[in-house]
Design a protein around this motif. Structure first.
Motif, PDB file in Angstrom:
ATOM      1  N   VAL B 169     -22.202 -11.519   8.310  1.00 27.74           N
ATOM      2  CA  VAL B 169     -23.524 -11.529   7.839  1.00 27.74           C
ATOM      3  C   VAL B 169     -23.954 -10.513   7.844  1.00 27.74           C
ATOM      4  O   VAL B 169     -23.888  -9.181   8.417  1.00 27.74           O
ATOM      5  N   ARG B 170     -24.654 -10.332   6.541  1.00 26.21           N
ATOM      6  CA  ARG B 170     -25.306  -8.958   5.936  1.00 26.21           C
ATOM      7  C   ARG B 170     -26.536  -8.456   7.000  1.00 26.21           C
ATOM      8  O   ARG B 170     -26.534  -7.334   7.157  1.00 26.21           O
ATOM      9  N   GLU B 171     -27.309  -9.368   7.309  1.00 28.77           N
ATOM     10  CA  GLU B 171     -28.595  -9.084   8.244  1.00 28.77           C
ATOM     11  C   GLU B 171     -28.162  -8.647   9.774  1.00 28.77           C
ATOM     12  O   GLU B 171     -27.045  -9.032  10.189  1.00 28.77           O
ATOM     13  N   ASN B 172     -29.129  -8.219  10.358  1.00 23.53           N
ATOM     14  CA  ASN B 172     -28.735  -7.839  11.774  1.00 23.53           C
ATOM     15  C   ASN B 172     -28.852  -8.895  12.691  1.00 23.53           C
ATOM     16  O   ASN B 172     -28.421  -8.691  13.985  1.00 23.53           O
ATOM     17  N   SER B 173     -29.039 -10.169  12.438  1.00 19.07           N
ATOM     18  CA  SER B 173     -29.158 -11.386  12.965  1.00 19.07           C
ATOM     19  C   SER B 173     -28.975 -12.519  12.115  1.00 19.07           C
ATOM     20  O   SER B 173     -29.391 -12.555  10.872  1.00 19.07           O
ATOM     21  N   TYR B 174     -28.176 -13.644  12.665  1.00 20.11           N
ATOM     22  CA  TYR B 174     -28.122 -14.742  11.779  1.00 20.11           C
ATOM     23  C   TYR B 174     -29.332 -15.347  11.237  1.00 20.11           C
ATOM     24  O   TYR B 174     -30.462 -15.842  11.880  1.00 20.11           O
ATOM     25  N   TRP B 175     -29.265 -15.703  10.031  1.00 16.80           N
ATOM     26  CA  TRP B 175     -30.498 -16.383   9.109  1.00 16.80           C
ATOM     27  C   TRP B 175     -31.896 -15.562   9.488  1.00 16.80           C
ATOM     28  O   TRP B 175     -32.846 -16.398   9.546  1.00 16.80           O
ATOM     29  N   SER B 176     -31.829 -14.162   9.552  1.00 16.75           N
ATOM     30  CA  SER B 176     -32.873 -13.569   9.926  1.00 16.75           C
ATOM     31  C   SER B 176     -34.167 -13.467   8.987  1.00 16.75           C
ATOM     32  O   SER B 176     -35.250 -13.172   9.163  1.00 16.75           O
ATOM     33  N   ASN B 177     -33.967 -13.886   7.794  1.00 16.48           N
ATOM     34  CA  ASN B 177     -34.588 -13.995   6.615  1.00 16.48           C
ATOM     35  C   ASN B 177     -35.502 -15.171   6.771  1.00 16.48           C
ATOM     36  O   ASN B 177     -36.661 -15.350   6.079  1.00 16.48           O
ATOM     37  N   VAL B 178     -35.124 -16.118   7.588  1.00 19.49           N
ATOM     38  CA  VAL B 178     -35.829 -17.368   7.700  1.00 19.49           C
ATOM     39  C   VAL B 178     -36.385 -17.506   9.005  1.00 19.49           C
ATOM     40  O   VAL B 178     -37.554 -18.009   9.218  1.00 19.49           O
ATOM     41  N   LEU B 179     -35.350 -17.368  10.125  1.00 17.89           N
ATOM     42  CA  LEU B 179     -35.848 -17.752  11.369  1.00 17.89           C
ATOM     43  C   LEU B 179     -36.466 -16.374  12.088  1.00 17.89           C
ATOM     44  O   LEU B 179     -36.058 -15.347  12.109  1.00 17.89           O
ATOM     45  N   PRO B 180     -37.637 -16.666  12.953  1.00 18.78           N
ATOM     46  CA  PRO B 180     -38.152 -15.803  13.737  1.00 18.78           C
ATOM     47  C   PRO B 180     -37.075 -15.308  14.667  1.00 18.78           C
ATOM     48  O   PRO B 180     -35.897 -15.775  14.978  1.00 18.78           O
ATOM     49  N   LYS B 181     -37.306 -13.909  15.232  1.00 15.40           N
ATOM     50  CA  LYS B 181     -36.284 -13.092  15.722  1.00 15.40           C
ATOM     51  C   LYS B 181     -35.721 -14.040  17.076  1.00 15.40           C
ATOM     52  O   LYS B 181     -34.419 -13.930  17.265  1.00 15.40           O
ATOM     53  N   GLU B 182     -36.443 -14.339  18.081  1.00 12.62           N
ATOM     54  CA  GLU B 182     -35.918 -15.211  19.275  1.00 12.62           C
ATOM     55  C   GLU B 182     -34.968 -16.410  18.650  1.00 12.62           C
ATOM     56  O   GLU B 182     -33.917 -16.511  19.244  1.00 12.62           O
ATOM     57  N   GLU B 183     -35.650 -17.020  17.735  1.00 11.87           N
ATOM     58  CA  GLU B 183     -34.629 -18.211  17.349  1.00 11.87           C
ATOM     59  C   GLU B 183     -33.534 -17.659  16.704  1.00 11.87           C
ATOM     60  O   GLU B 183     -32.313 -18.488  17.059  1.00 11.87           O
ATOM     61  N   ASN B 185     -31.824 -15.103  17.450  1.00 18.78           N
ATOM     62  CA  ASN B 185     -31.097 -14.723  18.708  1.00 18.78           C
ATOM     63  C   ASN B 185     -30.330 -15.944  19.323  1.00 18.78           C
ATOM     64  O   ASN B 185     -29.175 -15.658  19.740  1.00 18.78           O
ATOM     65  N   ILE B 186     -31.160 -17.042  19.416  1.00 20.55           N
ATOM     66  CA  ILE B 186     -30.544 -18.170  20.254  1.00 20.55           C
ATOM     67  C   ILE B 186     -29.208 -18.549  19.437  1.00 20.55           C
ATOM     68  O   ILE B 186     -28.296 -18.720  19.899  1.00 20.55           O
ATOM     69  N   ILE B 187     -29.099 -18.356  17.921  1.00 19.54           N
ATOM     70  CA  ILE B 187     -28.169 -18.986  17.360  1.00 19.54           C
ATOM     71  C   ILE B 187     -27.184 -17.812  17.367  1.00 19.54           C
ATOM     72  O   ILE B 187     -25.921 -18.182  17.346  1.00 19.54           O
ATOM     73  N   ASN B 188     -27.404 -16.624  17.254  1.00 18.45           N
ATOM     74  CA  ASN B 188     -26.331 -15.380  17.419  1.00 18.45           C
ATOM     75  C   ASN B 188     -25.544 -15.972  18.757  1.00 18.45           C
ATOM     76  O   ASN B 188     -24.310 -15.907  18.638  1.00 18.45           O
ATOM     77  N   LYS B 189     -26.190 -16.269  19.813  1.00 17.74           N
ATOM     78  CA  LYS B 189     -25.516 -16.241  21.032  1.00 17.74           C
ATOM     79  C   LYS B 189     -24.668 -17.650  20.979  1.00 17.74           C
ATOM     80  O   LYS B 189     -23.592 -17.805  21.379  1.00 17.74           O
ATOM     81  N   HIS B 190     -25.095 -18.647  20.192  1.00 16.81           N
ATOM     82  CA  HIS B 190     -24.690 -19.849  20.216  1.00 16.81           C
ATOM     83  C   HIS B 190     -23.199 -19.694  19.458  1.00 16.81           C
ATOM     84  O   HIS B 190     -22.468 -20.339  19.502  1.00 16.81           O
ATOM     85  N   ILE B 191     -23.452 -19.125  18.337  1.00 17.17           N
ATOM     86  CA  ILE B 191     -21.974 -18.704  17.380  1.00 17.17           C
ATOM     87  C   ILE B 191     -21.177 -18.199  18.242  1.00 17.17           C
ATOM     88  O   ILE B 191     -19.976 -18.648  18.314  1.00 17.17           O
ATOM     89  N   LYS B 192     -21.773 -17.173  19.079  1.00 16.58           N
ATOM     90  CA  LYS B 192     -20.643 -16.472  19.966  1.00 16.58           C
ATOM     91  C   LYS B 192     -20.011 -17.382  20.770  1.00 16.58           C
ATOM     92  O   LYS B 192     -18.856 -17.219  21.328  1.00 16.58           O
ATOM     93  N   GLU B 193     -20.766 -18.298  21.719  1.00 15.62           N
ATOM     94  CA  GLU B 193     -20.478 -18.947  22.623  1.00 15.62           C
ATOM     95  C   GLU B 193     -19.609 -20.116  22.022  1.00 15.62           C
ATOM     96  O   GLU B 193     -18.529 -20.778  22.829  1.00 15.62           O
ATOM     97  N   ASN B 194     -19.456 -20.545  20.710  1.00 18.06           N
ATOM     98  CA  ASN B 194     -18.249 -21.192  20.216  1.00 18.06           C
ATOM     99  C   ASN B 194     -17.056 -20.399  19.715  1.00 18.06           C
ATOM    100  O   ASN B 194     -16.254 -20.898  18.834  1.00 18.06           O
ATOM    101  N   HIS B 195     -17.032 -19.134  20.163  1.00 18.14           N
ATOM    102  CA  HIS B 195     -15.680 -18.160  19.948  1.00 18.14           C
ATOM    103  C   HIS B 195     -15.634 -17.994  18.359  1.00 18.14           C
ATOM    104  O   HIS B 195     -14.472 -17.921  17.816  1.00 18.14           O
TER     105      HIS B 195
END
Lengths: 453, 447
Positions: B169-183, B185-195
């Protein structure tokens, strides 16, 4: 479309260690059943009963736990169409033949399953004070299947409160009202009444004999409860609850057939036929069965009142034919035996007269419907695929139209599998007569775009 | 009159359906991709084994004949706009009176070395899915490039078959050009918890081949080499209009259309992903490759062709997605970066997989947008509040009406209100809980 290359089995080999142990235990249970069936059930009933029961219970629960508990809660349908058992593969056909064969023996050749019946003697003695018969054996298998597969279902849908509560409900009704209570009544030398089955699903309810009119003195207290509930349940309780909540209060919360379909049948729900042709066949068949059972009940009463003088000669053969074709062949052999091939609700959808009656009310006089969430549908097809009743849910959802279908049993799986949060089971009295009329999808008109109300 | 539609996706098929509702014109839909319309958004579920291909087709084969919609499976090589004629790859031709271009998108490729190697694919068409299927056998690792909706879908697909995934992912957080930072981050964590091996701020530099010209590895902009047998290019899509270049049709990124979806050539319209609106409505982008806008354009173009001139108006923004097990819905204006004039209330569940955000105007105090993770809200109710610029306090007091979660689900609306009360020192309370009762009268009321 060369779709065949998209359905190579992948997932079968991906079983983890715990799942393998679980399946091995189930295998031991199955082996115990086979040996008992071959004759050993009569000589050491308790041993085989215990091995079979614990094999299935511990093995099944271990498998369920290993399949879902370590995973993130959510929809777990990965590989459903890649697995032989859930995609009409060879395992599915073998299973279908086994269950069908069991039903045929159960109904017409119980001597061939004598070993299995004898295996249940110790349990029957404890619960009913008498040796087992084929129906007690069947009831035990049925109840154990609902309980074990019910717990598996709860693991699978542990993020979904509606599914959890509904499943606990069908498990309790099966265990308490359809299994333990009849056994308890037997110990009291009372008729083994099943309070979860009543007219028109129970073709023997509302018969003149039930009312003991030939010998009123023989009707005891339990007998009166059976008679009164036999009248109240279909004609008072059912219409009220169906008005309030739709037919789901019965079909996916109470009914034993529904209970088995929602638990043991869950891995097969996607196999129901969604074509328009199937829907046309459904409408003819299910109402024909309703007419047939109504006719039978009327015939029995006419006969009774006229002492077999009027129509006496046709009543008995008609009753026998109904019993053979509908009660045994359709609801049992085809209804359950064909789970792995035609899905879990073949009987409920095409044959059950109770579902027909409840469905008519649901269609025309109930607060229940499934609402579609504005314009959010992406027509993906998960809702239709996982509808056990073969309703093309998507056809309504993609138009933003509320779903009001006679056959919907309100299991709520369409709403659960929807990836975009489009469907919701709801009740409201305001629009009972025009639930389907509002099409609330995004719509274009000369005035611009809006969601019409 | 004969109306030809190129493309059998949601835009072209919606156009055909509504033209049939409104008229008796002859209709032909042309597609080289598949014989019948299917839901493109459901491709992932075929791979994951949730559905068969035929389950993703919303209409049975008899539907097209019954509605007298002719289907042609062929590729349009050339359009003779003067003679009003389509020339097919098969050598045959078809004349039309009016033409609708609904040719969809193509996956972006940014000139990476090795981007055309065997084992490098996007995910847009049925053929892409077939390619993914072909490459999956014995696959040890897939690398996915591009942190958007298709990238995460692809990650979920491989994950469903236990194929390890590295997600660049080019950005510093998943889909961060569309999602606010908190949301986000939720997805970042969820991606990682899916290994999933999520690599933020990482870009693709080069794709390396093996001796047979097949993908062997990628090199990232950080110089790391990652061995893989598949590379998914999911860095967005662009209008699929290459076969229209060098014609008299005016194009830019997409086919340029006016607000009535007309191109510069008479009797030629463009809709869906391939269309670029010359003067988009405020706050909207000229090219929106989205299911819902495609459907709305399809309906609009049908009105325009059938003699009811109707301007394309996509209405109040809404969208939805599902990231692994987290559903996402948005209604109204929810930008990634909060503008000065905007205030927000953000509630998150301790389980880290649910959140509710309400944006409102700092000065006027009216509602601007809803952003939901793992919670479902009712489209009609949110839209009415947004359209009527309802005050944030009224929205909060009635927030239960918006809740669309299944029966017996916990309701979090009063927790959202608590956050508002604390933030603004107010003391408002929830007046309405979830349920259909009351929603009818609200939706039918004016003002």
């Amino acid at each position: 479309m060369n779709n065949s290359n998209l359905s190579i089995a992948h997932s079968e080999s991906d079983l983890n260690g715990k799942q393998k142990i679980g399946l091995a235990l189930v295998g031991i249970g199955l082996l115990a059943l086979l040996i008992a069936w071959a004759g050993a059930g009569a000589s050491a009933p308790l041993a085989f009963l215990l091995v079979a029961f614990f094999g299935f219970a511990i093995g099944g629960l271990l498998f369920a736990h290993a399949s879902y508990q370590d995973k993130i809660p959510g929809i777990k349908n990965n590989g459903v169409y890649h697995k032989s058992i859930s995609a009409r593969g060879i395992i599915a056909w073998i299973l279908a033949i086994l269950i069908t064969g069991f039903y045929i023996c159960l109904y017409w050749f119980p001597a061939y399953i004598e070993g299995l019946i004898r295996m249940h003697d110790p349990l029957s003695q404890v619960l009913r004070n008498k040796p087992a018969d084929q129906w007690f054996t069947y009831g035990t298998f049925y109840t154990v299947a609902v309980l074990i597969m019910g717990i598996k279902f709860i693991y699978k849908y542990r993020h979904n409160t509606y599914q959890i509560i509904r499943t606990i409900s069908v498990m309790c009704f099966q265990l308490l009202l359809a299994y333990l209570l009849p056994a308890f009544l037997a110990t009291m030398n009372q008729p083994e009444a099943y309070f979860t089955y009543f007219w028109p699903l129970d073709s023997y309810a509302l018969r003149p004999e039930w009312f003991g009119w030939n010998d009123p003195a023989s009707v005891g207290m339990i007998g009166y409860i059976i008679i009164i509930s036999g009248i109240l349940l279909p004609f008072v309780v059912t219409p009220i609850l169906t008005y309030l909540y739709g037919k789901r209060w019965y079909c996916s919360w109470v009914c034993g057939c529904g209970g088995l379909a929602e638990t043991a049948g869950d891995p097969f729900r996607q196999l129901s036929d969604k074509s328009l042709t199937a829907w046309k066949i459904e409408r003819w068949m299910i109402y024909a069965v309703l007419v047939a059972i109504t006719l039978l009940t009327i015939l029995l009463w006419v006969n009774h009142q006229t002492h077999n003088e009027l129509l006496g000669s046709i009543t008995e053969p008609y009753k026998k034919t109904y019993g053979f074709l509908i009660a045994s062949m359709f609801s049992g052999v085809i209804g359950v035996g064909f789970y792995p091939i035609m899905g879990s609700r073949v009987w409920c959808r095409f044959g059950c007269p109770m579902a027909a009656l409840l469905g008519l009310q649901q269609k025309f006089f109930s607060r229940f419907r499934i609402t579609a969430n504005g314009g959010q549908c992406i027509s993906c097809g998960n809702c239709s695929t996982y509808c056990e009743m073969g309703i093309d849910v998507r056809a309504y959802a993609q138009r933003g139209q509320d779903i009001v279908r006679a056959s919907c049993v309100g299991c709520g799986i369409c709403a659960a599998v929807c990836p975009r949060g489009v469907l919701r089971l709801e009740n409201a009295a305001d629009d009972v007569n025009n639930r389907t009329k509002d099409i609330r999808t995004m719509h274009i008109s000369k005035e611009g775009i809006s969601i019409p109300m | 009159m004969h109306i030809a539609i190129i493309g059998n996706g949601i835009s072209g098929v919606t156009a055909a359906r509504f033209i049939r509702k409104l008229s008796d014109h002859k209709i032909t839909i042309i597609s080289a991709e598949t014989e019948y319309f299917f839901s493109r958004t459901a491709l992932m579920y075929i791979y994951m084994g949730h559905m068969r291909f035929k389950d993703t087709q919303p209409y049975e084969p008899w539907f097209w004949e019954k509605n007298r919609i002719d289907l042609v499976k062929d590729y349009v090589n050339n359009i003779d706009f003067n003679a009003k004629k389509l020339e097919f790859q098969s050598g045959s031709a078809l004349s039309y009176d009016k033409l609708i271009l609904a040719t969809g998108s193509d996956s972006n490729k940014f000139g990476w070395p090795g981007q055309d190697l065997d084992g490098v694919h996007g995910l847009y068409s049925y053929q892409d899915l077939e390619a993914m299927e072909r490459c999956s056998k014995g696959l040890k690792r897939a690398v996915i490039v591009g942190g958007g909706l298709i990238g995460i879908e692809m990650a979920e697909m491989f994950h469903s078959r236990n194929i390890p995934v590295t997600f660049l992912v080019r950005e510093n957080s998943y889909w961060s050009n569309v999602l606010p930072k908190e949301e986000s981050n939720i997805i970042n964590k969820h991606i990682k918890e899916n290994h999933i091996d999520l690599r933020l701020e990482t870009e693709l530099k080069e794709i390396l081949p093996d001796a047979n010209g097949k993908v062997r590895a990628v090199i990232t902009n950080k110089g790391e080499e990652i061995a893989c047998g598949f590379v998914g290019l999911t860095a967005g899509v662009h209008p699929n209009i290459s076969f229209l270049k060098n014609t008299t049709l005016e194009t830019h990124r997409g086919i340029l259309v006016d607000n009535f979806l007309k191109t510069n050539i008479k009797d030629v319209y463009a809709i869906g992903d391939c269309a670029q609106i010359r003067t988009p409505k405020p706050g909207r982008r000229p090219v929106e490759a989205i299911w819902y806008t495609g459907r709305m354009m399809g309906e609009t173009v049908a009105y325009n062709i059938c003699g009811h001139p109707t301007e394309y108006d996509p209405g109040i923004w809404f969208n939805s997605a599902k990231f692994f097990d987290i559903e996402y819905q948005v209604y109204g204006y929810v930008p990634a970066e909060m503008p000065d004039e905007m205030e927000t209330i953000y509630w998150a569940h301790p389980d880290g997989r649910k959140s509710i955000r309400l944006n409102f105007d700092k000065k006027e105090k009216h509602i601007l947008g809803f952003n939901l993770m793992g919670v479902r809200y009712r489209h009609e109710v949110c839209e009415k509040w947004l359209r009527e610029k309802t005050s944030i306090e009224t929205v909060l007091q009635n927030l239960g009406m918006a809740n669309f979660d299944p029966e017996f689900y916990e309701e979090y609306e009063s927790e959202v209100i608590d956050i508002y009360n604390k933030k603004t020192n107010s003391n408002i309370a929830l007046k309405r809980k979830r349920g259909l009762k009351g929603i009818f009268s609200f939706l039918k009321s004016n003002g």
